[in-house]
Design a protein around this motif. Structure first.
Motif, PDB file in Angstrom:
ATOM      1  N   PHE A  89      39.012 -69.225  21.608  1.00 20.30           N
ATOM      2  CA  PHE A  89      38.152 -68.833  22.720  1.00 20.30           C
ATOM      3  C   PHE A  89      38.936 -68.038  23.763  1.00 20.30           C
ATOM      4  O   PHE A  89      39.953 -68.504  24.284  1.00 20.30           O
ATOM      5  N   THR A  90      38.453 -66.849  24.065  1.00 17.17           N
ATOM      6  CA  THR A  90      39.015 -66.018  25.131  1.00 17.17           C
ATOM      7  C   THR A  90      38.032 -64.888  25.382  1.00 17.17           C
ATOM      8  O   THR A  90      36.931 -64.881  24.827  1.00 17.17           O
ATOM      9  N   ARG A  91      38.388 -63.959  26.232  1.00 18.61           N
ATOM     10  CA  ARG A  91      37.554 -62.772  26.400  1.00 18.61           C
ATOM     11  C   ARG A  91      38.429 -61.601  26.824  1.00 18.61           C
ATOM     12  O   ARG A  91      39.549 -61.784  27.314  1.00 18.61           O
ATOM     13  N   GLU A  92      37.889 -60.416  26.634  1.00 19.68           N
ATOM     14  CA  GLU A  92      38.624 -59.205  26.974  1.00 19.68           C
ATOM     15  C   GLU A  92      38.525 -58.945  28.478  1.00 19.68           C
ATOM     16  O   GLU A  92      37.437 -58.849  29.037  1.00 19.68           O
ATOM     17  N   THR A 148      41.328 -74.000  25.008  1.00 18.32           N
ATOM     18  CA  THR A 148      40.759 -75.039  25.873  1.00 18.32           C
ATOM     19  C   THR A 148      40.916 -74.687  27.348  1.00 18.32           C
ATOM     20  O   THR A 148      40.006 -74.910  28.154  1.00 18.32           O
ATOM     21  N   PHE A 149      42.070 -74.118  27.700  1.00 13.14           N
ATOM     22  CA  PHE A 149      42.291 -73.753  29.101  1.00 13.14           C
ATOM     23  C   PHE A 149      41.257 -72.726  29.557  1.00 13.14           C
ATOM     24  O   PHE A 149      40.733 -72.807  30.668  1.00 13.14           O
ATOM     25  N   TYR A 150      40.929 -71.777  28.670  1.00 13.21           N
ATOM     26  CA  TYR A 150      39.943 -70.766  29.051  1.00 13.21           C
ATOM     27  C   TYR A 150      38.559 -71.388  29.223  1.00 13.21           C
ATOM     28  O   TYR A 150      37.805 -71.009  30.124  1.00 13.21           O
ATOM     29  N   LYS A 151      38.217 -72.348  28.364  1.00 14.48           N
ATOM     30  CA  LYS A 151      36.913 -72.995  28.495  1.00 14.48           C
ATOM     31  C   LYS A 151      36.806 -73.742  29.835  1.00 14.48           C
ATOM     32  O   LYS A 151      35.780 -73.670  30.516  1.00 14.48           O
ATOM     33  N   ILE A 152      37.880 -74.453  30.190  1.00 15.71           N
ATOM     34  CA  ILE A 152      37.891 -75.155  31.486  1.00 15.71           C
ATOM     35  C   ILE A 152      37.823 -74.141  32.623  1.00 15.71           C
ATOM     36  O   ILE A 152      37.070 -74.304  33.590  1.00 15.71           O
ATOM     37  N   PHE A 153      38.620 -73.093  32.498  1.00 19.86           N
ATOM     38  CA  PHE A 153      38.635 -72.007  33.479  1.00 19.86           C
ATOM     39  C   PHE A 153      37.232 -71.435  33.660  1.00 19.86           C
ATOM     40  O   PHE A 153      36.751 -71.235  34.782  1.00 19.86           O
ATOM     41  N   SER A 154      36.536 -71.208  32.561  1.00 18.68           N
ATOM     42  CA  SER A 154      35.220 -70.587  32.591  1.00 18.68           C
ATOM     43  C   SER A 154      34.186 -71.470  33.281  1.00 18.68           C
ATOM     44  O   SER A 154      33.435 -71.012  34.152  1.00 18.68           O
ATOM     45  N   ILE A 155      34.153 -72.743  32.925  1.00 18.43           N
ATOM     46  CA  ILE A 155      33.121 -73.613  33.501  1.00 18.43           C
ATOM     47  C   ILE A 155      33.424 -73.951  34.958  1.00 18.43           C
ATOM     48  O   ILE A 155      32.509 -74.081  35.781  1.00 18.43           O
ATOM     49  N   VAL A 156      34.704 -74.069  35.296  1.00 22.17           N
ATOM     50  CA  VAL A 156      35.062 -74.346  36.693  1.00 22.17           C
ATOM     51  C   VAL A 156      34.622 -73.193  37.590  1.00 22.17           C
ATOM     52  O   VAL A 156      34.022 -73.398  38.652  1.00 22.17           O
ATOM     53  N   LEU A 157      34.904 -71.961  37.175  1.00 22.90           N
ATOM     54  CA  LEU A 157      34.508 -70.806  37.986  1.00 22.90           C
ATOM     55  C   LEU A 157      32.994 -70.659  38.037  1.00 22.90           C
ATOM     56  O   LEU A 157      32.437 -70.256  39.069  1.00 22.90           O
ATOM     57  N   LEU A 174      50.371 -57.334  29.971  1.00 19.75           N
ATOM     58  CA  LEU A 174      50.792 -55.935  29.953  1.00 19.75           C
ATOM     59  C   LEU A 174      52.291 -55.801  29.732  1.00 19.75           C
ATOM     60  O   LEU A 174      52.751 -54.943  28.972  1.00 19.75           O
ATOM     61  N   LEU A 175      53.072 -56.671  30.374  1.00 16.30           N
ATOM     62  CA  LEU A 175      54.529 -56.532  30.329  1.00 16.30           C
ATOM     63  C   LEU A 175      55.200 -57.420  29.288  1.00 16.30           C
ATOM     64  O   LEU A 175      56.240 -57.057  28.729  1.00 16.30           O
ATOM     65  N   PHE A 176      54.617 -58.610  29.038  1.00 17.03           N
ATOM     66  CA  PHE A 176      55.295 -59.572  28.162  1.00 17.03           C
ATOM     67  C   PHE A 176      54.440 -60.025  26.976  1.00 17.03           C
ATOM     68  O   PHE A 176      54.857 -60.891  26.212  1.00 17.03           O
ATOM     69  N   ASP A 177      53.245 -59.459  26.865  1.00 21.32           N
ATOM     70  CA  ASP A 177      52.321 -59.809  25.789  1.00 21.32           C
ATOM     71  C   ASP A 177      52.002 -61.309  25.778  1.00 21.32           C
ATOM     72  O   ASP A 177      51.853 -61.929  24.725  1.00 21.32           O
ATOM     73  N   VAL A 178      51.918 -61.889  26.982  1.00 23.74           N
ATOM     74  CA  VAL A 178      51.608 -63.318  27.120  1.00 23.74           C
ATOM     75  C   VAL A 178      50.175 -63.465  27.616  1.00 23.74           C
ATOM     76  O   VAL A 178      49.812 -62.922  28.662  1.00 23.74           O
ATOM     77  N   VAL A 179      49.358 -64.206  26.862  1.00 16.69           N
ATOM     78  CA  VAL A 179      47.969 -64.470  27.233  1.00 16.69           C
ATOM     79  C   VAL A 179      47.799 -65.976  27.405  1.00 16.69           C
ATOM     80  O   VAL A 179      48.057 -66.745  26.476  1.00 16.69           O
ATOM     81  N   PHE A 180      47.406 -66.407  28.595  1.00 15.69           N
ATOM     82  CA  PHE A 180      47.223 -67.849  28.829  1.00 15.69           C
ATOM     83  C   PHE A 180      45.756 -68.229  29.030  1.00 15.69           C
ATOM     84  O   PHE A 180      45.402 -69.407  28.992  1.00 15.69           O
ATOM     85  N   LEU A 181      44.890 -67.230  29.265  1.00 18.09           N
ATOM     86  CA  LEU A 181      43.462 -67.519  29.395  1.00 18.09           C
ATOM     87  C   LEU A 181      42.839 -67.531  28.003  1.00 18.09           C
ATOM     88  O   LEU A 181      42.180 -66.580  27.567  1.00 18.09           O
ATOM     89  N   LYS A 182      43.055 -68.636  27.312  1.00 16.18           N
ATOM     90  CA  LYS A 182      42.548 -68.748  25.949  1.00 16.18           C
ATOM     91  C   LYS A 182      42.404 -70.224  25.584  1.00 16.18           C
ATOM     92  O   LYS A 182      42.943 -71.110  26.255  1.00 16.18           O
ATOM     93  N   GLU A 216      28.384 -62.450  24.313  1.00 15.92           N
ATOM     94  CA  GLU A 216      28.477 -63.897  24.074  1.00 15.92           C
ATOM     95  C   GLU A 216      27.128 -64.597  23.959  1.00 15.92           C
ATOM     96  O   GLU A 216      27.088 -65.828  23.884  1.00 15.92           O
ATOM     97  N   ILE A 217      26.033 -63.866  23.935  1.00 14.52           N
ATOM     98  CA  ILE A 217      24.729 -64.498  24.047  1.00 14.52           C
ATOM     99  C   ILE A 217      24.477 -65.539  22.958  1.00 14.52           C
ATOM    100  O   ILE A 217      23.797 -66.535  23.172  1.00 14.52           O
ATOM    101  N   ASN A 218      25.022 -65.354  21.767  1.00 17.34           N
ATOM    102  CA  ASN A 218      24.828 -66.319  20.681  1.00 17.34           C
ATOM    103  C   ASN A 218      26.122 -67.037  20.307  1.00 17.34           C
ATOM    104  O   ASN A 218      26.223 -67.622  19.225  1.00 17.34           O
ATOM    105  N   SER A 219      27.090 -66.985  21.201  1.00 15.23           N
ATOM    106  CA  SER A 219      28.394 -67.591  20.926  1.00 15.23           C
ATOM    107  C   SER A 219      28.494 -68.976  21.561  1.00 15.23           C
ATOM    108  O   SER A 219      27.944 -69.217  22.641  1.00 15.23           O
ATOM    109  N   PRO A 220      29.208 -69.919  20.902  1.00 12.18           N
ATOM    110  CA  PRO A 220      29.427 -71.245  21.507  1.00 12.18           C
ATOM    111  C   PRO A 220      30.143 -71.146  22.860  1.00 12.18           C
ATOM    112  O   PRO A 220      30.000 -72.026  23.710  1.00 12.18           O
ATOM    113  N   LEU A 221      30.913 -70.072  23.041  1.00  7.85           N
ATOM    114  CA  LEU A 221      31.642 -69.898  24.292  1.00  7.85           C
ATOM    115  C   LEU A 221      30.700 -69.740  25.485  1.00  7.85           C
ATOM    116  O   LEU A 221      31.040 -70.098  26.615  1.00  7.85           O
TER     117      LEU A 221
END
Length: 662
Positions: A3-6, A118-127, A108-116, A185-190
């Protein structure tokens, strides 16, 4: 699939997006900084004042009050709405910051993605929840301001700007999210991790095609960005600045003691004027306070002068100071605020106590009074001038000969320290208990209680002078210091180490203000002293059941936080307290503070009558207090309110002495 998004979906992540975005951000921050420096120049018009001591304590207070909204939440309703809105907005700000950090730095600089995941799901619902809560609370505050319209709540241009801008930012945020989800995402579990966004997405998806959704999303994304940058740039120019100034005011707040005034150095020959006639004669903090004010009107709602139709609104006074500092610093401050407003204050500290921004109202009024008295020789009435003359001549405002100050104790076996300095406690009697017949009984009862507890109590007798509190609060710093120095010299001459007083005004003055002039003796209120004797079993009482209501005097309550001891004494005597609606830290003043005991109340309705009416509304037959000023005001108030037959003002000591065992 994880789970993540662009990030930057549909708007691109190239230079055509990032360059204008960061240029707008730079412009917004530049406008903010420029405006902040303009405000700082205004603050610097004021006199120096050190408010950087105890930095760790100050920082902790700031963090606590900002993040937990402690002071804001003291008033329910709008306080809760503001706090929830604040927490929601902070969550959205943190969420937006995390998106920027990932998209423009870690990814962009280190190719590190942290919004993905379980953390992204929590991030999404909290916001999602935070945004919904913010909109709901902002709607409630909007209804309160424009539909309910509480009396005294001023609505100005800044309020329109703030509500409109914040509401639009929040709504466009959900529309952007809904448009994106409708396409991706209209038909996605996310999608279920953004329930409010999903509702918007379904609504948009029903009526719009995908190309239309893409166009809507892109347009709203740039509009949302522009509004956010506008919000940042407007902070120092509108009430938005309270986000910074109120937060900083928690750091700069007076660390106490509560209500303690600055002792003027009267020997400093470089001082050409005393008090404040212009804003430049106030401190920088006094000017800063006006920017921290949110016009919430809590101080105005709690002010006894305002509640009785006098021309004092603490809120308007603070903002008038700010207006003058920003537009015409040379203006006569006293004329602008008005003398009637200045003299109406009872220094009860209700305004400061309830202020969510830690604004200090009382000291500003005292500074203006000092200027009127010390520089102009002006008083609120001839009766005040006469009282001060009596204080100078006889050491009391009642016009009684100083030699008779100890006559109230005749027959009680109470030595003056001149005759016997070896006592357990020194009873600092005060002017009213020394000369006013009604309060003399309270003094005699206090001594009787001390004797019952086997406490040897002494007095200064004719060597005691007025503590100086009423004249000081009226602005006569010179006379106050003269009295204080003489009293301190007398106390030190006899080696006094413990003082008890039955007057909260004497207690507050000796325990706090006299410290600046050299007093080191321990000082206690008689309520605390007697409660201690009862707890230790030294004061045997025979409880007899009775109903009463209790008045928290301002100088024992708000000024010193003493609420429990008097109630413990009443309970020990068998009393059942029927509390008034305004009690403890919300107690309504009796009208005698701030030196008003010396002045006639000529404007509006009488404060003491209003307080007596509150007491009468409880149905109790006894109104208890522990202050000679309050007792004096209530004896007069029951007559003015026509409740003499149904409500009897008494001091707690009178109740206790009637219930002494044996």
């Amino acid at each position: 699939m994880e789970f993540t998004r662009e990030i930057y979906w549909n708007v691109g992540h190239g230079v055509t997006t990032l360059a204008p975005m960061y240029l707008l951000a730079l412009a917004a921050v530049s406008v903010l900084v420029y405006g902040a420096f303009r405000r700082i120049r205004i603050y610097r018009l004021g006199q120096p004042l050190k408010r950087s001591d105890q930095p760790a304590v100050r920082l902790a207070a700031m963090v606590r009050n900002v993040l937990l909204q402690t002071r804001v939440l003291r008033v329910k309703g709008p306080g809760v709405a503001h706090a929830i809105f604040f927490w929601g907005f902070v969550a959205l700000f943190i969420g937006t910051s995390l998106i920027v950090v990932q998209a423009d730095f870690t990814h962009l600089l280190f190719d590190v993605v942290f919004l993905k995941g379980t953390f992204y799901k929590i991030f999404s619902i909290v916001l999602d929840i935070a945004g919904g809560a913010a909109i709901l609370m902002l709607s409630g505050l909007l209804v309160r301001r424009w539909i309910v319209r509480p009396q005294g709540l001023e609505t100005k241009r800044d309020d329109v700007i703030m509500h409109s801008l914040l509401f639009t930012i929040l709504l466009t945020g959900f529309l952007i999210e809904g448009a994106r989800m409708a396409v991706t995402e209209i038909n996605s579990p996310l999608s279920y991790w953004s329930p409010l966004g999903l509702v918007v997405a379904k609504g948009l998806g029903v009526s719009m095609t995908e190309p239309s959704l893409l166009t809507l999303h892109r347009g709203l994304w740039w509009l949302h960005l522009l509004l956010a940058m506008l919000f940042i740039s407007l902070i120092p120019y509108t009430k938005f600045r309270h986000m910074l100034t109120t937060s900083m005011n928690y750091f700069f707040a007076d660390r106490g003691p509560v209500g303690k005034l600055v002792t003027v150095d009267l020997e400093n020959e470089e001082i050409e004027t005393f008090g404040a006639r212009q804003v430049t004669e106030l401190s920088w903090k006094d000017i800063f306070d006006s920017d921290a004010c949110t016009l919430c009107k809590r101080c105005q709602d709690r002010c006894p002068a305002f509640a009785t139709d006098k021309p004092l609104s603490p809120m308007k006074l603070i903002n008038r100071i700010g207006e003058i500092a920003a537009t015409n610093p040379a203006m006569d401050l006293i004329d602008a605020v008005t003398k009637d407003a200045i003299w109406s204050c009872t220094t009860c500290c209700a305004c400061q106590d309830i202020c969510p921004a830690s604004i200090e109202h009382v000291n500003k009024i005292i500074e203006m009074r000092r200027n009127l008295v010390l520089m102009e020789g002006e008083f609120p009435g001839e009766e005040v001038m006469a009282a001060m003359e009596q204080v100078e001549v006889n050491g009391n405002p009642l016009g009684m000969g100083y030699a008779a100050r100890g006559d109230w104790a005749e027959g009680l076996n109470v030595p003056s320290l001149a005759d016997d300095p070896h006592v357990d406690v020194l009873y600092f009697v005060g002017c009213y208990a020394s000369f006013d017949k009604r309060n003399m009984k309270v003094a005699r009862d206090f001594v009787t209680l001390c004797h019952a507890a086997d406490i040897k109590v002494g007095i200064l007798g004719k060597e005691e002078k007025c503590c100086g509190e009423p004249v000081r609060k009226m602005g006569n710093e010179y006379l106050y210091q003269t009295l204080a120095v003489e009293n301190i010299e007398t106390l030190q001459k006899y080696g006094v180490t413990k003082i008890v007083t039955s007057c909260p005004h004497c207690f507050n003055t000796l325990a706090k203000d006299y410290r600046d002039l050299g007093l080191t003796a321990h000082v206690e209120s008689h309520a605390v002293f007697l409660a201690g004797l009862v707890q230790e079993g030294k004061l045997p009482l025979r409880p007899e059941s009775f109903d009463c209501t209790y008045h928290d005097s301002c100088y024992l309550g708000r000024h010193n936080g003493i609420y429990a001891a008097p109630r413990q004494l009443i309970k020990a005597a068998g009393g059942h307290i029927v509390e008034m609606a305004k009690n403890r830290d919300q107690a309504f003043c009796c009208s005698a503070g701030g030196g008003r005991i010396l002045a006639e109340e000529k404007l509006g309705t009488r404060i003491n009558i209003k307080r007596v009416e509150m007491a009468a509304a409880t149905g109790a037959q006894t109104l208890l207090s522990n202050c000679p000023f309050c007792l004096t005001m209530f004896e007069d108030g029951v007559k003015g309110a026509n409740v003499e037959e149904s409500l009897r003002p008494r001091d707690i000591t009178e109740i206790l002495v009637e219930r002494l065992s044996g």
